[in-house]
Design a protein around this motif. Structure first.
Motif, PDB file in Angstrom:
ATOM      1  N   GLY A  61      39.771  30.183  34.536  1.00  0.00           N
ATOM      2  CA  GLY A  61      38.839  29.949  35.632  1.00  0.00           C
ATOM      3  C   GLY A  61      38.361  31.199  36.352  1.00  0.00           C
ATOM      4  O   GLY A  61      37.511  31.104  37.245  1.00  0.00           O
ATOM      5  N   GLY A  62      38.884  32.347  35.977  1.00  0.00           N
ATOM      6  CA  GLY A  62      38.421  33.561  36.609  1.00  0.00           C
ATOM      7  C   GLY A  62      37.020  33.929  36.169  1.00  0.00           C
ATOM      8  O   GLY A  62      36.444  33.313  35.270  1.00  0.00           O
ATOM      9  N   GLY A  63      36.450  34.957  36.816  1.00  0.00           N
ATOM     10  CA  GLY A  63      35.117  35.391  36.441  1.00  0.00           C
ATOM     11  C   GLY A  63      34.517  36.289  37.494  1.00  0.00           C
ATOM     12  O   GLY A  63      35.200  36.760  38.402  1.00  0.00           O
ATOM     13  N   LEU A  64      33.216  36.507  37.343  1.00  0.00           N
ATOM     14  CA  LEU A  64      32.454  37.339  38.269  1.00  0.00           C
ATOM     15  C   LEU A  64      31.629  36.432  39.166  1.00  0.00           C
ATOM     16  O   LEU A  64      30.907  35.554  38.671  1.00  0.00           O
ATOM     17  N   VAL A  65      31.722  36.642  40.463  1.00  0.00           N
ATOM     18  CA  VAL A  65      30.990  35.816  41.408  1.00  0.00           C
ATOM     19  C   VAL A  65      30.513  36.688  42.567  1.00  0.00           C
ATOM     20  O   VAL A  65      31.141  37.705  42.881  1.00  0.00           O
ATOM     21  N   GLN A  66      29.412  36.304  43.156  1.00  0.00           N
ATOM     22  CA  GLN A  66      28.911  37.038  44.310  1.00  0.00           C
ATOM     23  C   GLN A  66      29.694  36.652  45.564  1.00  0.00           C
ATOM     24  O   GLN A  66      30.260  35.553  45.653  1.00  0.00           O
ATOM     25  N   LYS A 115      35.288  36.974  49.043  1.00  0.00           N
ATOM     26  CA  LYS A 115      34.937  38.290  49.576  1.00  0.00           C
ATOM     27  C   LYS A 115      35.273  39.353  48.528  1.00  0.00           C
ATOM     28  O   LYS A 115      36.154  39.132  47.678  1.00  0.00           O
ATOM     29  N   PRO A 116      34.616  40.501  48.591  1.00  0.00           N
ATOM     30  CA  PRO A 116      34.949  41.569  47.632  1.00  0.00           C
ATOM     31  C   PRO A 116      36.429  41.927  47.641  1.00  0.00           C
ATOM     32  O   PRO A 116      36.992  42.263  46.590  1.00  0.00           O
ATOM     33  N   GLU A 117      37.073  41.831  48.769  1.00  0.00           N
ATOM     34  CA  GLU A 117      38.500  42.168  48.843  1.00  0.00           C
ATOM     35  C   GLU A 117      39.393  41.125  48.168  1.00  0.00           C
ATOM     36  O   GLU A 117      40.608  41.332  48.051  1.00  0.00           O
ATOM     37  N   ASP A 118      38.817  40.023  47.707  1.00  0.00           N
ATOM     38  CA  ASP A 118      39.577  39.043  46.929  1.00  0.00           C
ATOM     39  C   ASP A 118      39.650  39.428  45.454  1.00  0.00           C
ATOM     40  O   ASP A 118      40.335  38.759  44.669  1.00  0.00           O
ATOM     41  N   THR A 119      38.955  40.476  45.074  1.00  0.00           N
ATOM     42  CA  THR A 119      38.946  40.914  43.680  1.00  0.00           C
ATOM     43  C   THR A 119      40.343  41.302  43.217  1.00  0.00           C
ATOM     44  O   THR A 119      41.089  41.975  43.941  1.00  0.00           O
ATOM     45  N   THR A 155      44.365  36.032  35.255  1.00  0.00           N
ATOM     46  CA  THR A 155      42.936  35.894  35.013  1.00  0.00           C
ATOM     47  C   THR A 155      42.198  36.757  36.037  1.00  0.00           C
ATOM     48  O   THR A 155      42.557  36.813  37.210  1.00  0.00           O
ATOM     49  N   GLN A 156      41.168  37.448  35.564  1.00  0.00           N
ATOM     50  CA  GLN A 156      40.454  38.394  36.413  1.00  0.00           C
ATOM     51  C   GLN A 156      39.443  37.669  37.296  1.00  0.00           C
ATOM     52  O   GLN A 156      38.655  36.859  36.803  1.00  0.00           O
ATOM     53  N   VAL A 157      39.479  38.013  38.576  1.00  0.00           N
ATOM     54  CA  VAL A 157      38.478  37.542  39.532  1.00  0.00           C
ATOM     55  C   VAL A 157      37.790  38.773  40.115  1.00  0.00           C
ATOM     56  O   VAL A 157      38.457  39.673  40.650  1.00  0.00           O
ATOM     57  N   THR A 158      36.473  38.808  39.987  1.00  0.00           N
ATOM     58  CA  THR A 158      35.700  39.926  40.526  1.00  0.00           C
ATOM     59  C   THR A 158      34.634  39.379  41.456  1.00  0.00           C
ATOM     60  O   THR A 158      33.834  38.543  41.050  1.00  0.00           O
ATOM     61  N   VAL A 159      34.648  39.856  42.684  1.00  0.00           N
ATOM     62  CA  VAL A 159      33.678  39.406  43.681  1.00  0.00           C
ATOM     63  C   VAL A 159      32.780  40.583  44.030  1.00  0.00           C
ATOM     64  O   VAL A 159      33.251  41.613  44.533  1.00  0.00           O
ATOM     65  N   SER A 160      31.496  40.436  43.760  1.00  0.00           N
ATOM     66  CA  SER A 160      30.545  41.510  44.027  1.00  0.00           C
ATOM     67  C   SER A 160      29.923  41.329  45.407  1.00  0.00           C
ATOM     68  O   SER A 160      29.746  40.215  45.891  1.00  0.00           O
ATOM     69  N   SER A 161      29.597  42.458  46.007  1.00  0.00           N
ATOM     70  CA  SER A 161      29.027  42.411  47.363  1.00  0.00           C
ATOM     71  C   SER A 161      27.512  42.322  47.314  1.00  0.00           C
ATOM     72  O   SER A 161      26.892  42.450  46.275  1.00  0.00           O
TER      73      SER A 161
END
Length: 123
Positions: free
Chosen positions: A8-13, A87-91, A117-123
Motif C-alpha cells: 500500500g505504500g507509494g508516492l503521494v502529494q 505531510k512530507p515529514e511522514d515520508t 513499504t516505502q511512503v513518499t510524500v511530496s510537498s
C-alpha cells in the motif's frame, strides 16, 4: 513461522491519503499485538501506532494523532494503517511488527517484522 507482508505504500502529494496493509501468515494472529513503525532516511526507527489483539487498546505517536487510524481484521489476519492529511515529514519506510501479549511503543519489544513499504510524500 510467522511472516508479515506490507503493501500500500507509494508516492503521494501532501494532503493526500494512503492505506497500508499488513498480512500476517501463521497461527494465532488474533493473540498478537500489532504495531506500525517508520524510518526516514538518516533517522532512527520511530513508533507510529499500535493495536491490541482485540482492538480495544490503541496508541499513536503524537505527530499522527487525528490523521492516522490503525485497525485490524482478525478474520483476514490483516492490520491496516489509514493515513490521511499526509505531510512530507511522514515520508519513510513503514514496517509492521507483531508480538504476543500487549502493545508496546518500543521496537525492541516486537518479535516479528515485515520488510517494509516505502511512503513518499511530496510537498
Amino acid at each position: 513461522q510467522v511472516q508479515l507482508a506490507e503493501s500500500g505504500g507509494g508516492l503521494v502529494q501532501a494532503g493526500g491519503s494512503l492505506r497500508l496493509s499488513c498480512v500476517v501468515s501463521g497461527r494465532a494472529f488474533d493473540t498478537y499485538a500489532m504495531g506500525w513503525f517508520r524510518q526516514a532516511p538518516g533517522k532512527e526507527r520511530e513508533f507510529v501506532a499500535a493495536i491490541s489483539w482485540s482492538g480495544g487498546s490503541i496508541n499513536y505517536v503524537d505527530s499522527v494523532k487525528g490523521r492516522f487510524t490503525i485497525s485490524r481484521d482478525n478474520a483476514k489476519n490483516t492490520v491496516y494503517l489509514q493515513m490521511n492529511s499526509l505531510k512530507p515529514e511522514d515520508t519513510g519506510v513503514y514496517s509492521c511488527a507483531a508480538r504476543p501479549g500487549r502493545i508496546y511503543v518500543t521496537a525492541g519489544e516486537y518479535r516479528y517484522w515485515g520488510q517494509g513499504t516505502q511512503v513518499t510524500v511530496s510537498s
